[in-house]
Design a protein around this motif. Structure first.
Motif, PDB file in Angstrom:
ATOM      1  N   VAL A  84      21.456 -19.485  -0.086  1.00 57.67           N
ATOM      2  CA  VAL A  84      20.466 -19.970  -0.946  1.00 57.67           C
ATOM      3  C   VAL A  84      19.756 -21.157  -0.596  1.00 57.67           C
ATOM      4  O   VAL A  84      18.673 -21.049  -0.521  1.00 57.67           O
ATOM      5  N   VAL A 121      25.842 -23.305 -10.508  1.00 57.21           N
ATOM      6  CA  VAL A 121      24.929 -23.841 -11.000  1.00 57.21           C
ATOM      7  C   VAL A 121      24.746 -25.482 -10.852  1.00 57.21           C
ATOM      8  O   VAL A 121      23.453 -25.705 -10.542  1.00 57.21           O
ATOM      9  N   LYS A 147      16.680 -23.144 -10.401  1.00 52.21           N
ATOM     10  CA  LYS A 147      17.025 -22.709 -11.837  1.00 52.21           C
ATOM     11  C   LYS A 147      17.963 -21.319 -11.338  1.00 52.21           C
ATOM     12  O   LYS A 147      17.647 -20.879 -10.339  1.00 52.21           O
ATOM     13  N   VAL A 148      19.049 -21.122 -12.182  1.00 51.28           N
ATOM     14  CA  VAL A 148      19.907 -20.176 -12.074  1.00 51.28           C
ATOM     15  C   VAL A 148      19.911 -19.215 -13.235  1.00 51.28           C
ATOM     16  O   VAL A 148      20.102 -19.822 -14.357  1.00 51.28           O
ATOM     17  N   HIS A 172      14.335 -20.022  -7.767  1.00 51.86           N
ATOM     18  CA  HIS A 172      15.117 -19.384  -8.924  1.00 51.86           C
ATOM     19  C   HIS A 172      16.302 -18.567  -8.080  1.00 51.86           C
ATOM     20  O   HIS A 172      15.921 -18.006  -6.895  1.00 51.86           O
ATOM     21  N   VAL A 173      17.199 -18.429  -8.727  1.00 50.06           N
ATOM     22  CA  VAL A 173      18.516 -17.400  -8.137  1.00 50.06           C
ATOM     23  C   VAL A 173      18.933 -16.558  -9.357  1.00 50.06           C
ATOM     24  O   VAL A 173      19.045 -17.125 -10.853  1.00 50.06           O
ATOM     25  N   ALA A 223      23.002 -25.575  -7.692  1.00 50.79           N
ATOM     26  CA  ALA A 223      21.534 -25.270  -7.506  1.00 50.79           C
ATOM     27  C   ALA A 223      20.796 -26.396  -8.256  1.00 50.79           C
ATOM     28  O   ALA A 223      19.573 -26.767  -7.708  1.00 50.79           O
ATOM     29  N   PHE A 274      26.855 -20.589  -1.164  1.00 47.27           N
ATOM     30  CA  PHE A 274      25.597 -21.246  -1.859  1.00 47.27           C
ATOM     31  C   PHE A 274      24.624 -22.001  -0.531  1.00 47.27           C
ATOM     32  O   PHE A 274      23.232 -21.530  -0.653  1.00 47.27           O
ATOM     33  N   PHE A 328      22.027 -14.688 -10.657  1.00 46.08           N
ATOM     34  CA  PHE A 328      23.387 -14.493 -10.202  1.00 46.08           C
ATOM     35  C   PHE A 328      24.098 -13.425 -10.851  1.00 46.08           C
ATOM     36  O   PHE A 328      24.258 -13.556 -11.953  1.00 46.08           O
ATOM     37  N   GLY A 378      21.889 -16.031 -15.264  1.00 51.05           N
ATOM     38  CA  GLY A 378      22.892 -15.274 -14.969  1.00 51.05           C
ATOM     39  C   GLY A 378      22.946 -13.895 -15.547  1.00 51.05           C
ATOM     40  O   GLY A 378      22.104 -13.819 -16.516  1.00 51.05           O
ATOM     41  N   PHE A 400      23.635 -20.983 -17.863  1.00 49.06           N
ATOM     42  CA  PHE A 400      22.572 -20.655 -16.815  1.00 49.06           C
ATOM     43  C   PHE A 400      21.464 -21.320 -17.723  1.00 49.06           C
ATOM     44  O   PHE A 400      21.418 -21.516 -18.844  1.00 49.06           O
ATOM     45  N   TYR A 420      31.307 -20.509 -12.279  1.00 49.25           N
ATOM     46  CA  TYR A 420      29.636 -20.282 -12.321  1.00 49.25           C
ATOM     47  C   TYR A 420      29.013 -21.805 -12.870  1.00 49.25           C
ATOM     48  O   TYR A 420      27.949 -22.213 -12.090  1.00 49.25           O
TER      49      TYR A 420
END
Length: 393
Positions: free
Chosen positions: A254, A296, A305-306, A262-263, A299, A250, A265, A308, A341, A292
């Motif tokens: 990232v 998050v 923001k993630v 944003h990611v 992040a 990460f 994932f 999913g 997420f 997970y």
């Protein structure tokens, strides 16, 4: 009082005109580094060329080269950018070549585990533009294997005109950023081979993230996001697989991307498939969900923001089984309903066979029952609700 009146009038003039935001550095292309092995061929000193497609416009460019998982120290003798001479390939013809410098120097050392960031190159760049990046190493290298058709070529060091031959290997170029007058958002696509671009739409588009970038590019400027693909074939969430785990990378893949907001994932099928059917070697839904949540948390600490993605069907893939399929279904149920997420993309629903939901649609299955083909990757890129990627307010 007269001075106060003049000050008030001056303030009125100042605030009557909008303040222009300062330019922002933003990620425009990415290729996460991964490990090589003793079975990967050693390349002599020479020049690599990479053809990259920018997903963000700007007035300057900055490059990052990574030896994060290399097996030896490297030395860059020179690097440059140029426009391609045609719609495919890495040839630059007689196009102008712009040298890249590192802290003012044309070359630089790149020890094992290190990343090297270039000085900016000032020039106009636009979203969708293809750029040829060349990097010359004065040392032998062993780039990691890849199953991705990113267009690249290699020419060994020569006293004459270099002869470039197409190759497939992990890129030492790991990130391209641009200085943008307006960069509302930047999306990192994070995952394994399905994100990396195995069986990708095209060498430049690189799978569903490339299709997403095409859709975002069609939005008004205030809604356009750059897209950086940081997928690695074989990567896992909880432990080392191909490259370090998703949780560990990460920070490298990232957090290092400028302007990331944003990611998306999509990862976990390799954890399930590489584990056992039961017992201590089996990966449970609870373990993946915990992973997970850890991702998050990392992040959210940075205001990212993630989104999913549900795991796509794989029952008849070589490393899956009915017991592992039950784990996949349980994980997807948690993704959809577990409030893990900040949003969900139902990639599973986009590519599954309605008559046999544990399998890919026949028209999306290339035969390995795991990796969606071109049409499937396009369907995945189309499945992303662009409202989930609204720029931060």
């Amino acid at each position: 009082m007269r001075h106060l009146s003049r000050l008030a009038a001056l303030c009125g003039v100042l605030f009557a005109h909008p303040v222009l935001a300062a330019p922002t550095w933003a990620g425009a292309w990415g290729y996460a580094p991964a490990d090589s092995s003793a079975q990967d061929p050693e390349q002599p000193a020479g020049t690599y060329r990479y053809r990259v497609r920018l997903t963000q416009a700007g007035d300057a460019m900055q490059l990052s080269f990574s030896n994060a998982e290399g097996d030896r120290p490297l030395a860059i003798a020179a690097a440059s950018i140029a426009s391609p001479s045609g719609p495919l390939g890495t040839d630059i013809g007689g196009n102008p070549v712009h040298p890249i410098r590192f802290s003012g120097h044309l070359g630089a050392a790149m020890p094992r585990g290190h990343t090297l960031v270039s000085d900016p190159v000032t020039a106009p760049f636009h979203a969708g533009q293809d750029v040829i990046v060349s990097v010359t190493f004065s040392t032998p290298a062993r780039p990691g294997r890849t199953n991705l058709g990113l267009e690249m070529a290699f020419a060994p060091a020569s006293t004459g005109k270099p002869v470039f031959t197409p190759i497939q290997a992990r890129s030492y170029l790991s990130l391209v950023s641009v200085r943008a007058a307006q960069a509302p958002c930047t999306v990192v696509a994070f995952g394994d081979s399905i994100t990396d671009g195995f069986l990708a739409l095209s060498p430049q588009t690189r799978g569903w993230p490339g299709r997403l970038a095409e859709r975002l590019a069609a939005l008004p400027p205030a809604r356009r996001c750059g897209v950086v693909n940081m997928g690695i074939s074989g990567n896992r969430v909880l432990r080392e697989g191909r490259a370090i785990s998703a949780l560990d990378r990460f920070w490298r893949d990232v957090a290092s991307v400028p302007n990331v907001t944003h990611v998306i994932f999509l990862e976990g099928i390799n954890d399930i498939g590489a584990g056992g059917d039961r017992g201590a070697d089996a990966v449970t839904p609870e373990q993946l969900v915990h992973g997970y949540r850890q991702f998050v948390a990392r992040a959210h600490a940075l205001g990212i923001k993630v989104i999913g993605g549900t795991l796509t069907p794989a029952l008849h893939a070589g490393y899956m089984s009915p017991a592992k399929e039950q784990t996949r279904l349980a994980v997807n149920n948690s993704i959809r309903n577990g409030r893990i997420f900040d949003g969900v993309v139902d990639f599973d629903a986009a590519v599954r066979n309605p008559a046999a939901p544990s399998d890919l649609r026949a028209e999306y299955d290339p035969g390995d029952h795991l990796h969606p083909n071109d049409a499937g990757l396009r369907a995945m890129g189309n499945a992303v609700d662009l409202n989930l990627l609204a720029p931060p307010k």
